[in-house]
Design a protein around this motif. Structure first.
Motif, PDB file in Angstrom:
ATOM      1  N   UNK A  37      39.381  20.477  37.054  1.00 32.55           N
ATOM      2  CA  UNK A  37      39.147  21.937  36.959  1.00 32.55           C
ATOM      3  C   UNK A  37      37.549  21.312  35.660  1.00 32.55           C
ATOM      4  N   UNK A  38      38.205  21.151  34.221  1.00 29.09           N
ATOM      5  CA  UNK A  38      37.137  21.318  33.008  1.00 29.09           C
ATOM      6  C   UNK A  38      38.073  20.531  32.345  1.00 29.09           C
ATOM      7  N   UNK A  39      37.067  19.568  31.852  1.00 28.67           N
ATOM      8  CA  UNK A  39      37.440  18.808  30.957  1.00 28.67           C
ATOM      9  C   UNK A  39      38.617  18.205  29.530  1.00 28.67           C
ATOM     10  N   UNK A  40      39.710  17.323  29.375  1.00 23.78           N
ATOM     11  CA  UNK A  40      40.148  17.593  28.665  1.00 23.78           C
ATOM     12  C   UNK A  40      40.588  16.000  28.015  1.00 23.78           C
ATOM     13  N   UNK A  41      40.613  16.679  26.495  1.00 22.64           N
ATOM     14  CA  UNK A  41      41.150  14.783  25.935  1.00 22.64           C
ATOM     15  C   UNK A  41      42.337  14.649  25.982  1.00 22.64           C
ATOM     16  N   UNK A 113      38.522   5.886  27.996  1.00 25.55           N
ATOM     17  CA  UNK A 113      39.195   6.526  29.112  1.00 25.55           C
ATOM     18  C   UNK A 113      40.068   8.120  28.473  1.00 25.55           C
ATOM     19  N   UNK A 114      39.101   8.432  27.196  1.00 29.21           N
ATOM     20  CA  UNK A 114      39.473   9.312  26.440  1.00 29.21           C
ATOM     21  C   UNK A 114      39.890  10.974  27.384  1.00 29.21           C
ATOM     22  N   UNK A 115      38.869  10.795  28.166  1.00 30.98           N
ATOM     23  CA  UNK A 115      38.914  12.358  28.645  1.00 30.98           C
ATOM     24  C   UNK A 115      39.125  12.136  30.279  1.00 30.98           C
ATOM     25  N   UNK A 116      39.701  13.199  30.744  1.00 34.61           N
ATOM     26  CA  UNK A 116      40.209  13.565  31.915  1.00 34.61           C
ATOM     27  C   UNK A 116      39.928  14.901  32.270  1.00 34.61           C
ATOM     28  N   UNK A 117      39.518  15.395  33.407  1.00 34.30           N
ATOM     29  CA  UNK A 117      39.397  16.355  33.927  1.00 34.30           C
ATOM     30  C   UNK A 117      40.954  16.971  34.298  1.00 34.30           C
ATOM     31  N   UNK A 118      40.601  18.298  33.773  1.00 34.37           N
ATOM     32  CA  UNK A 118      42.359  18.887  34.203  1.00 34.37           C
ATOM     33  C   UNK A 118      42.546  19.360  35.402  1.00 34.37           C
ATOM     34  N   UNK A 119      43.633  18.484  36.633  1.00 32.45           N
ATOM     35  CA  UNK A 119      43.722  18.826  37.561  1.00 32.45           C
ATOM     36  C   UNK A 119      45.460  19.955  37.624  1.00 32.45           C
ATOM     37  N   UNK A 120      45.836  21.474  36.405  1.00 25.85           N
ATOM     38  CA  UNK A 120      47.465  21.404  36.913  1.00 25.85           C
ATOM     39  C   UNK A 120      45.620  22.703  36.967  1.00 25.85           C
ATOM     40  N   UNK A 121      47.032  24.078  37.390  1.00 24.27           N
ATOM     41  CA  UNK A 121      46.340  25.078  37.477  1.00 24.27           C
ATOM     42  C   UNK A 121      45.867  25.724  36.054  1.00 24.27           C
ATOM     43  N   UNK A 122      46.029  25.161  35.087  1.00 21.77           N
ATOM     44  CA  UNK A 122      45.782  25.966  33.721  1.00 21.77           C
ATOM     45  C   UNK A 122      44.990  25.660  33.540  1.00 21.77           C
ATOM     46  N   UNK A 140      43.122  22.579  21.607  1.00 24.38           N
ATOM     47  CA  UNK A 140      43.499  23.002  22.521  1.00 24.38           C
ATOM     48  C   UNK A 140      42.585  21.851  23.115  1.00 24.38           C
ATOM     49  N   UNK A 141      41.469  21.295  23.202  1.00 27.32           N
ATOM     50  CA  UNK A 141      41.698  20.498  24.458  1.00 27.32           C
ATOM     51  C   UNK A 141      42.794  19.066  24.599  1.00 27.32           C
ATOM     52  N   UNK A 142      43.153  18.888  23.003  1.00 23.96           N
ATOM     53  CA  UNK A 142      44.224  17.825  23.451  1.00 23.96           C
ATOM     54  C   UNK A 142      45.703  18.134  23.136  1.00 23.96           C
ATOM     55  N   UNK A 143      46.014  19.681  23.564  1.00 25.45           N
ATOM     56  CA  UNK A 143      47.801  19.781  23.792  1.00 25.45           C
ATOM     57  C   UNK A 143      47.963  19.846  25.050  1.00 25.45           C
ATOM     58  N   UNK A 144      47.048  19.827  26.248  1.00 25.32           N
ATOM     59  CA  UNK A 144      47.840  19.794  27.137  1.00 25.32           C
ATOM     60  C   UNK A 144      48.422  18.506  27.238  1.00 25.32           C
ATOM     61  N   UNK A 145      47.459  16.928  27.079  1.00 29.29           N
ATOM     62  CA  UNK A 145      47.960  15.601  27.500  1.00 29.29           C
ATOM     63  C   UNK A 145      48.619  16.126  26.592  1.00 29.29           C
ATOM     64  N   UNK A 146      48.535  16.204  25.099  1.00 31.67           N
ATOM     65  CA  UNK A 146      49.917  15.995  23.988  1.00 31.67           C
ATOM     66  C   UNK A 146      50.843  16.500  24.214  1.00 31.67           C
TER      67      UNK A 146
END
Lengths: 170, 378, 379
Positions: A37-41, A113-122, A140-146
């Motif tokens: 989906x979109x990149x996340x940190x 390896x600090x950035x990844x593509x979001x592979x969840x439905x969010x 916002x970019x960090x919250x999901x991984x955190x």
């Protein structure tokens, strides 16, 4: 009229089959881990800080220039009495999701390896009323991984699958 | 049929009506606009207007390095993005003289043929709607495309804009159950093709609507530079996969579907046969593809640079010959990039095909060329 | 002088007619909603989908939701439209359809009025809605609308003829134009057995009259993008839809009464109101199902093919049917003659349809497609 009869029999045969509808907003398809989906940190849970050092590699490589990165000195660095080995760390980070074309290049160029593509439905359900809301900031970019809600997958470019037989032979 | 000047003299002379079709019209497959000059229901002239979707993708790519350009190639041909990527990466490989590992080539072939299937399904659905079947063909197409796109998502991570082929090979390896999944998809695809075959091929109304409509002869088709199923339907069995085999198409046994009538029905049935051929090709590829092996050459530079040179690579995309002309002056980006779009050339013949036909015919002629507007305008 | 209404004797005929009309209007609204819901569900099943399911149980309230949405929408009128024709167009489409309900026999004693010349009235009144179509098409000041309206008029006029001749053929056989009397004659055998070809042609012509696929060229969404109602929105657009589905409903009732034995076959007229209503409804739904089935299965004809099919195939065959019916009537032959003639006629119709659509492709002389072979072909 044979042909018309044949058409009508074809539609009748699909009439008899089971519907293929996925009841989307209620039932979500299971996404493969490769899904982009979109990149996340990503968040370094061991030291409790982001992996990102703000090195600008992704910003330079982005073909659509949707990223803005600012770095700062890491207050948590060992020399300052902290427990982190990162001398520099990310200060501010914006990604404009309205502009991102999800090409995966930022993930490939990242050295930490600090950035990844979001592979969840969010990552897919990002509708907003104002396009300016699509510009995500660091929080916002960090919250999901955190929160650990990401099925982390950072591909190594050009790496082939390992042959189980060959691995066994070794 | 039509009140003409010869029959009735000038006192019955009527004024032709200009009918603006598009850019917002259900049957123009995107933002294409054509102005029909109609006399009653008969089309007297067609004035196509293209360029609504022009984004300057070629020029943009000249400012991008080779890896960044791939994403833009996806977007020039969004219904068959693997085929578009393939031309681009093959051009880069030819310039930089990179040898692609065998397994990567097989995977590329399978994915390209699957993409041809999904693109042709899209054609069948949209064309069925153009001809006037209510809803059914589109949903038939969609349910089969869904299976293929799900597979693409598992492999490449995205459903339409894959960015998966890289100069030298593939971005990452396919999942372990790739072969099984492809076979599973093919099973459902066969049912889907059969459904379409039953729904349209033999239907009398469908045949009377499409046979003898929008005829273009072989000479005219060659002069317009048409390619793909559109020219094969006119009796020119031209197929880059056969004529200048790339990847491993020379090791595969397949037929080039061609017809001689040159009408809308021929273009439809050509595509129908091609879908069966694609299924055959994929099956053979699955047989020959090694299970494990490298997908990129051992040593790939982190930033790819090519020596100066120029190259023209053509591949057979679902809509015809998709060519990339690339000039490099050294460095990490192309100096000049030109996309030879099959849709653009095919679309030029629209006027020849639809003049003196009915309005409804002009619509299905446009549908039968199977244009993708982002490829026409780039 | 009075009439019976719901067990009350000697009710004022005007009051009676008024009450019955009100009931019919309510019935139409409910049935149209039901039909739109059913059509969506049936089409969905034909496409291997589920169809509406979120609004109410099984999506039953979908039609209500649609209606509320349509009423709430802005009633737009293009600046350059002709105000009166544009605004009145939908009424001229809708009112004739409403008027045809007068003759529909739902149960043994339940209809609005059984006119002596009921079928003639039906055909005449339903033909009036052409005026509304052309008003809508002309008043919109839109070229698609005009094209659609002209197609609609050409088609309605062409298909009215076979329709009327079918009615004539059936009336000759039944000896009356009164739909109630026609139904009552079918308590043993429905007329479709004795008049198969008439039924088939009536069905085809009815499809064309209703602008349903494969004769939906006036509204063909892939060509003229909605035709006469391209510029309408909100309540006026919904009146076109209402008229369309109401017309299907009344046509299905008429077809069921004319050929399938209406409420009477196969149980006779003494089985009670409920079962009769169910019978009529079931036959009407069968008609509707086939209409939808055809819609999702076959492409749309072109205007010239459509006209040619009516004038060259349907019209001659109906004329022959009228002639055969006349011969049987005059000579007093057994009805089996009609069955045989009808079956032969059906065979001819099927063959003629296949031939009509399979005739040689229309290739202009200047356009030939020579075959290129061998190496020369590989350009």
């Amino acid at each position: 009229m044979n042909g018309i009869a044949r058409s009508m029999l074809t539609t009748l045969s699909t009439f008899m089959r089971k519907p293929v509808t996925r009841d989307y907003p209620v039932v979500h398809k299971e996404l493969p881990k490769t899904d982009r989906a979109f990149p996340l940190l990503l968040w370094d849970h061991e030291i409790d800080e982001p992996f990102c050092t703000g090195c600008h590699a992704c910003e330079r490589a982005c073909p659509v220039e949707c990223m803005t990165v600012l770095m700062k000195d890491n207050p948590n660095h060992k020399s300052l009495g902290g427990d982190s080995s990162r001398r520099k760390i990310i200060d501010k980070f914006w990604i404009d999701y309205g502009r991102c074309m999800r090409c995966n290049i930022c993930v490939e160029v990242c050295n930490f390896e600090a950035i990844a593509m979001n592979n969840t439905w969010t990552g897919h359900e990002t509708s907003v009323y104002d396009r300016r809301d699509l510009t995500m900031d660091l929080q916002q970019l960090l919250s999901q991984s955190r929160a650990g809600k990401i099925n982390e997958w950072v591909p190594v470019i050009g790496q082939a699958n390992e042959d189980p037989a060959a691995v066994k032979a070794e | 049929m039509v009140a003409s000047r010869e029959t009735y003299g000038t006192e019955f002379e009527t004024q032709d009506l200009l009918l603006n079709v598009g850019p917002q019209h259900p049957s123009t497959h995107g933002v294409f606009r054509m102005v029909l000059q109609v006399d009653g229901e008969v089309v007297k002239d067609v004035i196509p207007h293209i360029g609504y979707l022009h984004r300057g993708a070629e020029k943009l790519c000249e400012t991008m390095d080779f890896r960044q350009g791939i994403g833009f190639m996806d977007r020039t041909e969004y219904l068959a993005a693997f085929n578009a990527e393939l031309s681009y990466v093959m051009a880069v490989e030819a310039l930089a003289d990179i040898e692609v590992p065998e397994r990567a080539q097989w995977i590329r072939m399978i994915l390209c043929e699957l993409n041809r299937l999904s693109s042709h399904f899209m054609f069948m659905g949209a064309f069925g709607i153009d001809v006037g079947v209510f809803a059914t063909p589109f949903i038939y197409a969609w349910k089969e495309r869904e299976q293929i796109l799900d597979l693409f998502e598992e492999v490449a991570g995205d459903r339409m804009m894959y960015a998966y082929f890289r100069p030298g090979g593939l971005a990452w390896d396919v999942p372990h159950n790739f072969k099984a999944r492809v076979r599973e998809v093919l099973k459902s695809t066969r049912i889907g093709i059969n459904d379409f075959d039953g729904l349209l091929t033999k239907d009398e109304i469908f045949r009377t609507r499409t046979q003898g409509v929008g005829v273009i002869s072989a000479e005219e088709a060659i002069e317009w530079g048409m390619s793909g199923p559109s020219i094969r339907a006119s009796g020119v069995p031209m197929d880059v996969r056969k004529d200048e085999p790339y990847l491993f198409y020379d090791q595969i046994d397949f037929n080039v579907a061609s017809r001689t009538e040159g009408d809308v029905y021929a273009r439809y049935s050509c595509r129908m046969e091609e879908m069966w051929e694609s299924v055959r090709i994929i099956e053979q590829c699955l047989e020959k593809m090694p299970d494990y092996g490298p997908i990129m050459p051992e040593k790939m530079p982190r930033m790819l640079r090519t020596p100066p040179g120029e190259v023209y690579i053509r591949t057979e995309a679902p809509r015809g010959e998709y060519g990339i002309y690339m000039v490099s002056q050294g460095g990490n980006r192309p100096y000049r990039l030109k996309v030879r779009s099959a849709c653009l050339s095919n679309l030029q013949a629209l006027k020849d095909m639809s003049v003196n036909q009915y309005v409804a015919d002009a619509i299905i002629v446009l549908g039968s060329i199977d244009i993708v507007l982002s490829e026409v305008d780039r | 002088m009075g009439v019976d209404l719901f067990g009350f004797n000697n009710v004022n005929p005007w009051l009676d007619a008024f009450i019955r009309l009100q009931l019919a209007v309510v019935l139409i609204t409910v049935v149209v909603m039901g039909y739109t819901y059913l059509e969506r569900k049936i089409v969905a099943r034909f496409n291997q989908r589920i169809g509406p399911q979120k609004t109410g149980p099984f999506g039953l309230l979908q039609a209500v939701a649609d209606a509320v949405k349509l009423v709430g929408k802005e009633d737009l009128r293009p600046k350059s439209a002709d105000p009166w024709t544009f605004e009145l167009g939908p009424f001229f489409v809708f009112i004739p359809v409403l008027m045809t309900f007068v003759i529909a026999p739902f149960m043994a004693d339940w209809n609005i009025r059984l006119l002596e010349l009921g079928l003639i009235y039906f055909v005449a009144v339903s033909g009036l809605s052409i005026i509304g179509w052309i008003m809508a098409g002309w008043g919109s000041d839109n070229r698609y609308a005009l094209l659609g309206a002209l197609r609609s008029v050409a088609q309605s006029i062409s298909y009215e003829l076979p329709l009327v001749l079918c009615v004539v053929a059936l009336a000759m056989f039944a000896g009356t134009y009164n739909l109630g009397l026609i139904v009552e004659q079918q308590d043993k055998v429905p007329f479709i057995v004795w008049q198969p070809m008439t039924a088939l042609i009536f069905f085809i012509a009815a499809l064309a009259e209703l602008n349903r696929s494969p004769f939906d060229i006036p509204v063909g969404e892939s060509e003229v993008a909605g035709g006469p109602f391209i510029e309408y929105s909100g309540i006026r657009w919904s009146m076109f839809q209402l008229a369309e589905y109401a017309a299907i409903f009344v046509m299905s009732i008429v077809f069921a009464s004319m050929f399938l034995g209406g409420y009477i076959w196969p149980f006779g007229d003494q089985v009670g109101v409920g079962l009769q209503l169910v019978l009529t409804g079931a036959k009407a739904l069968l008609f509707f199902f086939v209409v939808v089935w055809i819609r999702v299965s076959v492409p749309r004809l072109r205007i010239d093919q459509l006209m040619g099919y009516s004038w060259k195939v349907l019209l001659p065959l109906t004329l022959v049917q009228v002639l055969v019916n006349g011969l049987v009537l005059v000579n007093g032959w057994h009805e089996v003659v009609l069955l045989v003639a009808g079956l032969i006629g059906c065979a001819v119709l099927v063959t003629a349809t296949s031939r009509a659509v399979e005739r040689r492709p229309r290739v202009p002389a200047t356009r030939t497609a020579p075959v290129m072979q061998g190496e020369a072909a590989r350009v």
